[in-house]
Design an enzyme around this catalytic site. Sequence first.
Site, PDB file in Angstrom:
ATOM      1  N   LYS A 132       2.217   0.083   7.854  1.00  9.93           N
ATOM      2  CA  LYS A 132       2.551   1.443   8.271  1.00  9.93           C
ATOM      3  C   LYS A 132       1.502   2.388   7.739  1.00  9.93           C
ATOM      4  O   LYS A 132       0.892   2.035   6.731  1.00  9.93           O
ATOM      5  CB  LYS A 132       3.946   1.865   7.798  1.00  9.93           C
ATOM      6  CG  LYS A 132       4.303   1.630   6.330  1.00  9.93           C
ATOM      7  CD  LYS A 132       3.426   2.149   5.222  1.00  9.93           C
ATOM      8  CE  LYS A 132       3.184   3.611   5.097  1.00  9.93           C
ATOM      9  NZ  LYS A 132       2.264   3.942   3.960  1.00  9.93           N
ATOM     10  N   TYR A 217       8.071   7.589   5.178  1.00 13.43           N
ATOM     11  CA  TYR A 217       9.264   6.955   4.586  1.00 13.43           C
ATOM     12  C   TYR A 217      10.488   7.840   4.798  1.00 13.43           C
ATOM     13  O   TYR A 217      11.582   7.348   5.079  1.00 13.43           O
ATOM     14  CB  TYR A 217       9.054   6.687   3.093  1.00 13.43           C
ATOM     15  CG  TYR A 217       8.124   5.536   2.819  1.00 13.43           C
ATOM     16  CD1 TYR A 217       8.600   4.229   2.771  1.00 13.43           C
ATOM     17  CD2 TYR A 217       6.769   5.745   2.636  1.00 13.43           C
ATOM     18  CE1 TYR A 217       7.746   3.173   2.542  1.00 13.43           C
ATOM     19  CE2 TYR A 217       5.902   4.690   2.406  1.00 13.43           C
ATOM     20  CZ  TYR A 217       6.395   3.404   2.363  1.00 13.43           C
ATOM     21  OH  TYR A 217       5.545   2.356   2.149  1.00 13.43           O
TER      22      TYR A 217
HETATM   23  P1  NAD Z   1      -6.775   0.302  -0.319  1.00 12.56           P
HETATM   24  O1  NAD Z   1      -7.800   1.369  -0.223  1.00 12.56           O
HETATM   25  O2  NAD Z   1      -6.311  -0.089  -1.679  1.00 12.56           O
HETATM   26  O3  NAD Z   1      -7.294  -1.018   0.409  1.00 12.56           O
HETATM   27  C1  NAD Z   1      -7.891  -0.947   1.686  1.00 12.56           C
HETATM   28  C2  NAD Z   1      -8.664  -2.223   1.927  1.00 12.56           C
HETATM   29  O4  NAD Z   1      -9.367  -2.080   3.165  1.00 12.56           O
HETATM   30  C3  NAD Z   1      -9.721  -2.518   0.843  1.00 12.56           C
HETATM   31  O5  NAD Z   1      -9.760  -3.901   0.611  1.00 12.56           O
HETATM   32  C4  NAD Z   1     -11.007  -2.058   1.506  1.00 12.56           C
HETATM   33  O6  NAD Z   1     -12.148  -2.749   1.026  1.00 12.56           O
HETATM   34  C5  NAD Z   1     -10.754  -2.393   2.961  1.00 12.56           C
HETATM   35  N1  NAD Z   1     -11.577  -1.616   3.877  1.00 12.56           N
HETATM   36  C6  NAD Z   1     -12.252  -2.137   4.924  1.00 12.56           C
HETATM   37  N2  NAD Z   1     -12.928  -1.188   5.556  1.00 12.56           N
HETATM   38  C7  NAD Z   1     -12.707  -0.038   4.891  1.00 12.56           C
HETATM   39  C8  NAD Z   1     -13.165   1.296   5.059  1.00 12.56           C
HETATM   40  N3  NAD Z   1     -13.964   1.655   6.083  1.00 12.56           N
HETATM   41  N4  NAD Z   1     -12.736   2.221   4.188  1.00 12.56           N
HETATM   42  C9  NAD Z   1     -11.897   1.911   3.179  1.00 12.56           C
HETATM   43  N5  NAD Z   1     -11.432   0.643   2.974  1.00 12.56           N
HETATM   44  C10 NAD Z   1     -11.843  -0.312   3.825  1.00 12.56           C
HETATM   45  O7  NAD Z   1      -5.555   0.768   0.580  1.00 12.56           O
HETATM   46  P2  NAD Z   1      -4.076   0.180   0.517  1.00 12.56           P
HETATM   47  O8  NAD Z   1      -3.263   1.036  -0.376  1.00 12.56           O
HETATM   48  O9  NAD Z   1      -4.129  -1.274   0.269  1.00 12.56           O
HETATM   49  O10 NAD Z   1      -3.577   0.477   2.009  1.00 12.56           O
HETATM   50  C11 NAD Z   1      -3.820  -0.426   3.069  1.00 12.56           C
HETATM   51  C12 NAD Z   1      -2.701  -0.274   4.103  1.00 12.56           C
HETATM   52  O11 NAD Z   1      -1.465  -0.611   3.488  1.00 12.56           O
HETATM   53  C13 NAD Z   1      -2.530   1.139   4.638  1.00 12.56           C
HETATM   54  O12 NAD Z   1      -2.173   1.079   5.982  1.00 12.56           O
HETATM   55  C14 NAD Z   1      -1.377   1.692   3.819  1.00 12.56           C
HETATM   56  O13 NAD Z   1      -0.648   2.710   4.490  1.00 12.56           O
HETATM   57  C15 NAD Z   1      -0.542   0.451   3.642  1.00 12.56           C
HETATM   58  N6  NAD Z   1       0.317   0.503   2.439  1.00 12.56           N
HETATM   59  C16 NAD Z   1       1.619   0.212   2.589  1.00 12.56           C
HETATM   60  C17 NAD Z   1       2.468   0.247   1.495  1.00 12.56           C
HETATM   61  C18 NAD Z   1       3.915  -0.113   1.661  1.00 12.56           C
HETATM   62  O14 NAD Z   1       4.678   0.075   0.708  1.00 12.56           O
HETATM   63  N7  NAD Z   1       4.305  -0.643   2.806  1.00 12.56           N
HETATM   64  C19 NAD Z   1       1.961   0.597   0.249  1.00 12.56           C
HETATM   65  C20 NAD Z   1       0.613   0.868   0.127  1.00 12.56           C
HETATM   66  C21 NAD Z   1      -0.215   0.822   1.237  1.00 12.56           C
END
Ligand code: NAD
Length: 368
Positions: A132, A217
């Site tokens: 999401k 949420y």
């Molecule tokens: P994050 O920044 O920690 O991780 C993103 C990942 O994508 C990294 O591994 C990064 O290297 C990679 N990536 C590839 N291309 C990229 C670019 N151009 N710019 C930035 N990163 C790039 O983010 P996250 O917190 O892991 O979020 C990822 C997804 O998960 C999002 O859609 C977020 O909304 C979702 N999320 C959901 C929950 C939940 O509780 N369901 C919690 C946190 C995040």
Amino acid sequence: MIDTNRRSLAIAAGSAITMAAAGLPVMAATPGRKLGYAIVGLGGYGLGVIIPQFKNCQHSKLVALVSGDPAKARRVAAEYGVPERSIYNYQNFDSIKDNPDIDIVYVCLPVSMHAEYTIRAAAAGKHVMCEKPMAVSSAECEAMIAACKKAGKKLMIGYRCHFEPYNLEAIRRARAGEIGKLRYFRSEHGFTMNNPNAWRLKKALSGGGSLMDIGIYALNAARYMTGEEPIAVYAKETTDRNDPRFREVEDMIEFQLEFPSGVIGSCMSMYSANQNHILLMGDKGRIDMEPGTRYDGNKLWVGQDRSTPITPQPGPGATQWAGQLDHLSLCVINNREPIVAGEEGLRDIRIIEAIYRSAREQKRIALG
Ligand code: NAD
């Protein structure tokens, strides 16, 4: 077999969201069969939260990794027993089609990349779990749904709270009439965003600010707690555009949702305060959750007295993530639609687009 009767959820007929939130279908499982997941994006959520959850799953296992950082991918693969041949990068991603170990691709990337990797995964013949918010626009959501349909593959959105015991307990009690006729729903969701360079603050990558990331949420809960779909929204944004964090996306946004029964949803999301709260007010009482949608430590009270929190009935999995991951595996095995399929993500994004429009135009927006 998942025994949903155990949760004895009274499901009001009709609304898709009610079914989605409260009506996990009873599904048969082939003993010993686990479907293979490829995790795309080894960031905070993919690596920090999802990958460690496979040990809690009954029907899902980690089989492949997709990362732009080969050293990190090799380290994670070694730690979790993923073979080197099942490590991919963003360029050779499409060759997952030749890897029969991979049944499902889990997209854990910045929002602007969700559509591309969902569509490529479906074209490679894989089912998809996508985080999401589903995508940066409803047009992208529609393209994702169409691509998965065309490929004959399942698409589920990572709405973990639909598998979270406290949320399921609140829904069950509200549907059972414990607080009488529901009058209003209130929810505030936010956290303090400290990193001004985060992709979440870049509109091209995130699609929007706090509403897309954390306010969703409150919106999704408004729908699954009431069991209704909003017919109109009214929103107001408050952002200090001189704050270097908020040059491109909003900080605070309040939005009111009108539901067909007359219930009002009053929600707020923000990137400048830590808040996580859900309140359901009925004409005979209240259900209160604070925090309501966290990874752990959620709390639930019925009535004014906060001295005696409720212990919920068990959820469908050992953890909310195990329930979520196994749900899609079981949907694939049993050819069922996920309770939070792509259409569910699309509904939220359509409402989010209306909320942004309402804030921009400063008027009530009726929803189709
Ligand atoms: P994050 O920044 O920690 O991780 C993103 C990942 O994508 C990294 O591994 C990064 O290297 C990679 N990536 C590839 N291309 C990229 C670019 N151009 N710019 C930035 N990163 C790039 O983010 P996250 O917190 O892991 O979020 C990822 C997804 O998960 C999002 O859609 C977020 O909304 C979702 N999320 C959901 C929950 C939940 O509780 N369901 C919690 C946190 C995040």
